[in-house]
Design a protein around this motif. Structure first.
Motif, PDB file in Angstrom:
ATOM      1  N   UNK A   1      40.623  31.851  65.561  1.00  0.00           N
ATOM      2  CA  UNK A   1      41.425  31.561  64.377  1.00  0.00           C
ATOM      3  C   UNK A   1      42.139  30.226  64.509  1.00  0.00           C
ATOM      4  N   UNK A   2      42.661  29.942  65.698  1.00  0.00           N
ATOM      5  CA  UNK A   2      43.335  28.665  65.940  1.00  0.00           C
ATOM      6  C   UNK A   2      42.353  27.491  65.802  1.00  0.00           C
ATOM      7  N   UNK A   3      41.174  27.640  66.366  1.00  0.00           N
ATOM      8  CA  UNK A   3      40.160  26.585  66.268  1.00  0.00           C
ATOM      9  C   UNK A   3      39.747  26.392  64.811  1.00  0.00           C
ATOM     10  N   UNK A   4      39.435  27.488  64.143  1.00  0.00           N
ATOM     11  CA  UNK A   4      38.999  27.433  62.743  1.00  0.00           C
ATOM     12  C   UNK A   4      40.065  26.805  61.859  1.00  0.00           C
ATOM     13  N   UNK A   5      41.312  27.271  62.000  1.00  0.00           N
ATOM     14  CA  UNK A   5      42.397  26.749  61.168  1.00  0.00           C
ATOM     15  C   UNK A   5      42.620  25.265  61.404  1.00  0.00           C
ATOM     16  N   UNK A   6      42.566  24.845  62.659  1.00  0.00           N
ATOM     17  CA  UNK A   6      42.755  23.430  62.977  1.00  0.00           C
ATOM     18  C   UNK A   6      41.674  22.547  62.375  1.00  0.00           C
ATOM     19  N   UNK A   7      40.432  22.981  62.496  1.00  0.00           N
ATOM     20  CA  UNK A   7      39.326  22.203  61.928  1.00  0.00           C
ATOM     21  C   UNK A   7      39.411  22.174  60.406  1.00  0.00           C
ATOM     22  N   UNK A   8      39.694  23.317  59.808  1.00  0.00           N
ATOM     23  CA  UNK A   8      39.810  23.393  58.355  1.00  0.00           C
ATOM     24  C   UNK A   8      40.946  22.514  57.853  1.00  0.00           C
ATOM     25  N   UNK A   9      42.094  22.566  58.531  1.00  0.00           N
ATOM     26  CA  UNK A   9      43.247  21.750  58.150  1.00  0.00           C
ATOM     27  C   UNK A   9      42.920  20.259  58.231  1.00  0.00           C
ATOM     28  N   UNK A  10      42.053  19.890  59.189  1.00  0.00           N
ATOM     29  CA  UNK A  10      41.652  18.492  59.349  1.00  0.00           C
ATOM     30  C   UNK A  10      40.551  18.093  58.369  1.00  0.00           C
ATOM     31  N   UNK A  11      40.137  19.045  57.519  1.00  0.00           N
ATOM     32  CA  UNK A  11      39.114  18.738  56.527  1.00  0.00           C
ATOM     33  C   UNK A  11      37.697  18.788  57.071  1.00  0.00           C
ATOM     34  N   UNK A  12      37.520  19.421  58.214  1.00  0.00           N
ATOM     35  CA  UNK A  12      36.197  19.519  58.825  1.00  0.00           C
ATOM     36  C   UNK A  12      35.567  20.845  58.402  1.00  0.00           C
ATOM     37  N   UNK A  13      34.458  20.784  57.701  1.00  0.00           N
ATOM     38  CA  UNK A  13      33.808  22.033  57.278  1.00  0.00           C
ATOM     39  C   UNK A  13      33.375  22.850  58.494  1.00  0.00           C
ATOM     40  N   UNK A  14      33.587  24.142  58.417  1.00  0.00           N
ATOM     41  CA  UNK A  14      33.224  25.038  59.504  1.00  0.00           C
ATOM     42  C   UNK A  14      32.230  26.062  58.969  1.00  0.00           C
ATOM     43  N   UNK A  15      31.075  26.113  59.570  1.00  0.00           N
ATOM     44  CA  UNK A  15      30.057  27.119  59.255  1.00  0.00           C
ATOM     45  C   UNK A  15      29.881  27.937  60.526  1.00  0.00           C
ATOM     46  N   UNK A  16      30.392  29.147  60.530  1.00  0.00           N
ATOM     47  CA  UNK A  16      30.414  29.985  61.735  1.00  0.00           C
ATOM     48  C   UNK A  16      29.310  31.028  61.629  1.00  0.00           C
ATOM     49  N   UNK A  17      28.379  30.991  62.564  1.00  0.00           N
ATOM     50  CA  UNK A  17      27.273  31.930  62.579  1.00  0.00           C
ATOM     51  C   UNK A  17      27.315  32.750  63.859  1.00  0.00           C
ATOM     52  N   UNK A  18      27.032  34.027  63.724  1.00  0.00           N
ATOM     53  CA  UNK A  18      26.891  34.908  64.872  1.00  0.00           C
ATOM     54  C   UNK A  18      25.408  35.200  65.029  1.00  0.00           C
ATOM     55  N   UNK A  19      24.817  34.679  66.100  1.00  0.00           N
ATOM     56  CA  UNK A  19      23.423  34.993  66.405  1.00  0.00           C
ATOM     57  C   UNK A  19      23.447  36.291  67.185  1.00  0.00           C
ATOM     58  N   UNK A  20      22.923  37.337  66.589  1.00  0.00           N
ATOM     59  CA  UNK A  20      23.088  38.676  67.142  1.00  0.00           C
ATOM     60  C   UNK A  20      21.748  39.364  67.369  1.00  0.00           C
ATOM     61  N   UNK A  21      21.698  40.141  68.432  1.00  0.00           N
ATOM     62  CA  UNK A  21      20.611  41.073  68.681  1.00  0.00           C
ATOM     63  C   UNK A  21      21.188  42.241  69.461  1.00  0.00           C
ATOM     64  N   UNK A  22      20.420  43.291  69.597  1.00  0.00           N
ATOM     65  CA  UNK A  22      20.922  44.479  70.280  1.00  0.00           C
ATOM     66  C   UNK A  22      21.018  44.256  71.794  1.00  0.00           C
TER      67      UNK A  22
END
Length: 121
Positions: free
Chosen positions: A35-56
């Motif tokens: 959340x801290x990383x995301x909020x900081x990047x967003x506040x700086x105007x840096x688009x964040x696309x967060x993907x979870x690559x998942x498998x079992x």
């Protein structure tokens, strides 16, 4: 932290990136850290696309145990030891990310899926 490796084709970007990632724990499994990383990047105007690559879990264990890349050998046990941490983080990761199931999917297709989702928002 953002590490941007630049250079022309053949300069060693991919090889260096693989070496760097084998030396750093890049995955964020602690929600307040993310959340801290995301909020900081967003506040700086840096688009964040967060993907979870998942498998079992079985697929993860199989991939880790059969990974014969020299840069992965030393991290094998560490990777296995952290599967439970990943599973504990799954509830918030599923809420905070776009999940891409990588089970039985070729890496090139996973990459295409990620880029398609970035382009379409």
């Amino acid at each position: 932290m953002i590490i941007w490796l630049n250079g022309t084709f053949g300069a060693g970007k991919t090889t260096t990136a693989m070496e760097v990632t084998s030396l750093l724990p890049e995955t964020v499994l602690v929600e307040p850290y993310w959340q801290e990383i995301h909020d900081g990047l967003t506040k700086a105007g840096i688009p964040v696309h967060h993907f979870l690559l998942h498998t079992d879990r079985d697929t993860l264990v199989g991939r880790i145990e059969t990974d014969t890349a020299p840069e992965s050998a030393g991290a094998r046990q560490w990777r296995l030891d952290h599967l439970t941490d990943y599973e504990r983080a799954l509830p918030w990761l599923r809420r905070a990310t776009q999940v891409v199931d990588t089970t039985g999917v070729a890496p090139a297709e996973v990459a295409e899926t990620v880029l398609r989702k970035v382009r379409t928002g």
